[in-house]
Design an enzyme around this catalytic site. Sequence first.
Site, PDB file in Angstrom:
ATOM      1  N   GLU A 133      -2.682 -15.183  -1.394  1.00  0.00           N
ATOM      2  CA  GLU A 133      -2.167 -15.244  -0.202  1.00  0.00           C
ATOM      3  C   GLU A 133      -2.712 -16.552   0.633  1.00  0.00           C
ATOM      4  O   GLU A 133      -3.921 -16.709   0.792  1.00  0.00           O
ATOM      5  CB  GLU A 133      -2.472 -14.050   0.377  1.00  0.00           C
ATOM      6  CG  GLU A 133      -2.204 -13.825   1.812  1.00  0.00           C
ATOM      7  CD  GLU A 133      -2.526 -12.445   2.503  1.00  0.00           C
ATOM      8  OE1 GLU A 133      -2.344 -11.548   1.822  1.00  0.00           O
ATOM      9  OE2 GLU A 133      -3.338 -12.311   3.251  1.00  0.00           O
TER      10      GLU A 133
ATOM     11  N   TYR B 156      -7.129 -13.138  -1.760  1.00  0.00           N
ATOM     12  CA  TYR B 156      -6.947 -13.548  -0.191  1.00  0.00           C
ATOM     13  C   TYR B 156      -7.746 -14.854  -0.084  1.00  0.00           C
ATOM     14  O   TYR B 156      -8.867 -14.916  -0.402  1.00  0.00           O
ATOM     15  CB  TYR B 156      -7.638 -12.402   0.696  1.00  0.00           C
ATOM     16  CG  TYR B 156      -6.733 -11.130   0.546  1.00  0.00           C
ATOM     17  CD1 TYR B 156      -5.489 -11.005   1.021  1.00  0.00           C
ATOM     18  CD2 TYR B 156      -7.394  -9.935   0.026  1.00  0.00           C
ATOM     19  CE1 TYR B 156      -4.719 -10.049   1.037  1.00  0.00           C
ATOM     20  CE2 TYR B 156      -6.584  -8.709  -0.107  1.00  0.00           C
ATOM     21  CZ  TYR B 156      -5.249  -8.868   0.409  1.00  0.00           C
ATOM     22  OH  TYR B 156      -4.560  -7.508   0.110  1.00  0.00           O
TER      23      TYR B 156
ATOM     24  N   ARG C  42       3.471  -3.044   8.975  1.00  0.00           N
ATOM     25  CA  ARG C  42       3.552  -2.820  10.337  1.00  0.00           C
ATOM     26  C   ARG C  42       2.893  -3.740  11.103  1.00  0.00           C
ATOM     27  O   ARG C  42       3.285  -4.074  12.016  1.00  0.00           O
ATOM     28  CB  ARG C  42       2.734  -1.440  10.500  1.00  0.00           C
ATOM     29  CG  ARG C  42       2.978  -0.620  11.956  1.00  0.00           C
ATOM     30  CD  ARG C  42       1.829   0.297  12.260  1.00  0.00           C
ATOM     31  NE  ARG C  42       0.660  -0.303  12.219  1.00  0.00           N
ATOM     32  CZ  ARG C  42      -0.445   0.492  12.763  1.00  0.00           C
ATOM     33  NH1 ARG C  42      -0.297   1.853  12.909  1.00  0.00           N
ATOM     34  NH2 ARG C  42      -1.452  -0.121  12.907  1.00  0.00           N
ATOM     35  N   GLY C  43       1.726  -4.277  10.772  1.00  0.00           N
ATOM     36  CA  GLY C  43       0.796  -5.264  11.794  1.00  0.00           C
ATOM     37  C   GLY C  43      -0.087  -4.420  12.419  1.00  0.00           C
ATOM     38  O   GLY C  43       0.023  -3.079  12.473  1.00  0.00           O
TER      39      GLY C  43
HETATM   40  P1  FAD Z   1       1.970   1.696   7.768  1.00  0.00           P
HETATM   41  O1  FAD Z   1       2.378   1.689   6.529  1.00  0.00           O
HETATM   42  O2  FAD Z   1       3.043   1.830   8.674  1.00  0.00           O
HETATM   43  O3  FAD Z   1       0.807   2.562   8.205  1.00  0.00           O
HETATM   44  C1  FAD Z   1      -0.052   2.512   9.469  1.00  0.00           C
HETATM   45  C2  FAD Z   1      -0.743   3.689   9.714  1.00  0.00           C
HETATM   46  O4  FAD Z   1       0.237   4.730   9.955  1.00  0.00           O
HETATM   47  C3  FAD Z   1      -1.544   4.339   8.569  1.00  0.00           C
HETATM   48  O5  FAD Z   1      -2.575   4.725   8.912  1.00  0.00           O
HETATM   49  C4  FAD Z   1      -0.595   5.371   7.906  1.00  0.00           C
HETATM   50  O6  FAD Z   1      -1.238   6.595   7.238  1.00  0.00           O
HETATM   51  C5  FAD Z   1       0.248   6.026   9.202  1.00  0.00           C
HETATM   52  N1  FAD Z   1       1.489   6.385   8.974  1.00  0.00           N
HETATM   53  C6  FAD Z   1       2.557   5.556   8.167  1.00  0.00           C
HETATM   54  N2  FAD Z   1       3.761   6.037   8.304  1.00  0.00           N
HETATM   55  C7  FAD Z   1       3.581   7.144   9.280  1.00  0.00           C
HETATM   56  C8  FAD Z   1       4.532   8.153   9.826  1.00  0.00           C
HETATM   57  N3  FAD Z   1       5.892   8.376   9.447  1.00  0.00           N
HETATM   58  N4  FAD Z   1       3.655   9.279  10.701  1.00  0.00           N
HETATM   59  C9  FAD Z   1       2.394   9.171  10.930  1.00  0.00           C
HETATM   60  N5  FAD Z   1       1.656   8.224  10.319  1.00  0.00           N
HETATM   61  C10 FAD Z   1       2.171   7.307   9.490  1.00  0.00           C
HETATM   62  N6  FAD Z   1      -1.338  -7.894   9.124  1.00  0.00           N
HETATM   63  C11 FAD Z   1      -0.691  -8.910   9.732  1.00  0.00           C
HETATM   64  O7  FAD Z   1      -0.686  -8.738  10.785  1.00  0.00           O
HETATM   65  N7  FAD Z   1      -0.077 -10.040   9.275  1.00  0.00           N
HETATM   66  C12 FAD Z   1      -0.021  -9.887   7.662  1.00  0.00           C
HETATM   67  O8  FAD Z   1       0.551 -10.748   7.174  1.00  0.00           O
HETATM   68  C13 FAD Z   1      -0.646  -8.733   6.952  1.00  0.00           C
HETATM   69  N8  FAD Z   1      -0.648  -9.057   5.655  1.00  0.00           N
HETATM   70  C14 FAD Z   1      -1.302  -7.872   4.939  1.00  0.00           C
HETATM   71  C15 FAD Z   1      -1.100  -7.712   3.664  1.00  0.00           C
HETATM   72  C16 FAD Z   1      -1.806  -6.888   2.724  1.00  0.00           C
HETATM   73  C17 FAD Z   1      -1.669  -6.632   1.464  1.00  0.00           C
HETATM   74  C18 FAD Z   1      -2.573  -5.734   3.544  1.00  0.00           C
HETATM   75  C19 FAD Z   1      -2.980  -4.884   2.697  1.00  0.00           C
HETATM   76  C20 FAD Z   1      -2.425  -5.645   5.004  1.00  0.00           C
HETATM   77  C21 FAD Z   1      -1.853  -6.796   5.616  1.00  0.00           C
HETATM   78  N9  FAD Z   1      -1.824  -6.846   7.017  1.00  0.00           N
HETATM   79  C22 FAD Z   1      -1.245  -7.856   7.690  1.00  0.00           C
HETATM   80  C23 FAD Z   1      -2.648  -5.797   7.842  1.00  0.00           C
HETATM   81  C24 FAD Z   1      -1.615  -4.355   8.265  1.00  0.00           C
HETATM   82  O9  FAD Z   1      -0.621  -5.039   9.140  1.00  0.00           O
HETATM   83  C25 FAD Z   1      -2.308  -3.464   8.515  1.00  0.00           C
HETATM   84  O10 FAD Z   1      -3.252  -3.064   7.953  1.00  0.00           O
HETATM   85  C26 FAD Z   1      -1.685  -2.424   9.568  1.00  0.00           C
HETATM   86  O11 FAD Z   1      -2.662  -1.977  10.661  1.00  0.00           O
HETATM   87  C27 FAD Z   1      -0.960  -1.481   8.836  1.00  0.00           C
HETATM   88  O12 FAD Z   1       0.034  -1.896   8.138  1.00  0.00           O
HETATM   89  P2  FAD Z   1       0.868  -1.079   7.092  1.00  0.00           P
HETATM   90  O13 FAD Z   1       2.049  -1.853   6.687  1.00  0.00           O
HETATM   91  O14 FAD Z   1      -0.034  -0.597   6.115  1.00  0.00           O
HETATM   92  O15 FAD Z   1       1.344   0.080   8.091  1.00  0.00           O
END
Ligand code: FAD
Length: 317
Positions: free
Chosen positions: A19, A301, A124-125
């Site tokens: 990445e 990473y 989500r970010g």
């Molecule tokens: P989600 O899957 O939406 O989860 C977020 C939180 O909400 C979790 O605690 C989950 O348990 C909870 N949740 C999910 N759905 C629900 C629901 N329906 N009701 C209640 N709670 C819920 N960040 C960036 O800004 N840019 C990037 O390019 C980036 N790349 C990444 C790549 C990887 C491989 C990883 C692991 C992370 C990356 N991140 C990046 C960080 C990521 O955006 C953050 O970790 C963010 O806080 C959560 O994103 P998520 O997509 O896991 O969120």
Amino acid sequence: MKVTEHIERAKGDTLFSFEIIPPKKGKSIQELYNNIDPLMEFNPPFIDVTTSREEYIYIEKEGLLERKITRMRPGTVGICAAIKHKYDVDTIPHVLCGGFTREETEYLLVDCHYLGIENVMALRGDAMKHQRYFEKTEGGHAYASDLVKQIRDLSCGQYLHETVEAGSKADFCIGVAGYPEKHLEAPSLAFDLQKLKLKVDQGADYIVTQMFFDNSKFFEFVEKAREAGIGVPIIPGIKPIAVKKHLQLLPQVFKIDLPENLVQAVDDCKDNKAVRQVGVEWCIEQSRELKEAGVPVLHYYSMGKSDNIKAIAKALF
Ligand code: FAD
């Protein structure tokens, strides 16, 4: 080609991928190429390009501070296209909920389709720096699972405001994030796994994990994910420690544990050159064990300089 197709074609061999982060505004893309060039001999089938959300900056004007909103590292989709074109490799833009309306996301996905980008990572970010918790952007999504649904709908010809009889469907392979030590906001790992399952049920095709330094956490996570009914490939994301500050920074930012013997080895280092070497050696051992366990891909990473990732890849691929 889709990530899932790359994995199928590898027939059980572990693939190498990494990445990268877009350069800051005003910097040359050549810097990025200089870091990618040394890694191409290991034949990554795909390269991820992160996206940074918008942030506030403060500009002094006639003695007053004026607040402006900006993106410091724009251009993810453009960079994906440039890398794809230059190296003939699949590139994966990270698509965020935070900072984007659903319409903006749709336009971005349409651009990806035109550019021949077949994979996207749906995330989500994080909250903006001044926010305590993530707040949904007006007109945007609250969770990555909702974003996955939008991407999947579009793949079926269902755009936001119309259903299109698509002659050329944007059939994306969708990656999502998984957290072996649970997401920092999740009340428990079981809760987090339920939400991960939701992302897969909405159409995610594979999972890439948050970094971890203790392989047993990854193996337990995979086991629990399988028990929860998650069947898609799970790709470990790993990062070599590079500076002493990581000892505080990584647990603070990502809420992950560092094994005691790694902490001691880093703490004993005289300078960051020595830390970098410890980071490489640890990561090689970690990668070796993961590869022996048959992980589909080792995903690294890479924060800027890629010499450490090259040293790791050389030992393994
Ligand atoms: P989600 O899957 O939406 O989860 C977020 C939180 O909400 C979790 O605690 C989950 O348990 C909870 N949740 C999910 N759905 C629900 C629901 N329906 N009701 C209640 N709670 C819920 N960040 C960036 O800004 N840019 C990037 O390019 C980036 N790349 C990444 C790549 C990887 C491989 C990883 C692991 C992370 C990356 N991140 C990046 C960080 C990521 O955006 C953050 O970790 C963010 O806080 C959560 O994103 P998520 O997509 O896991 O969120």
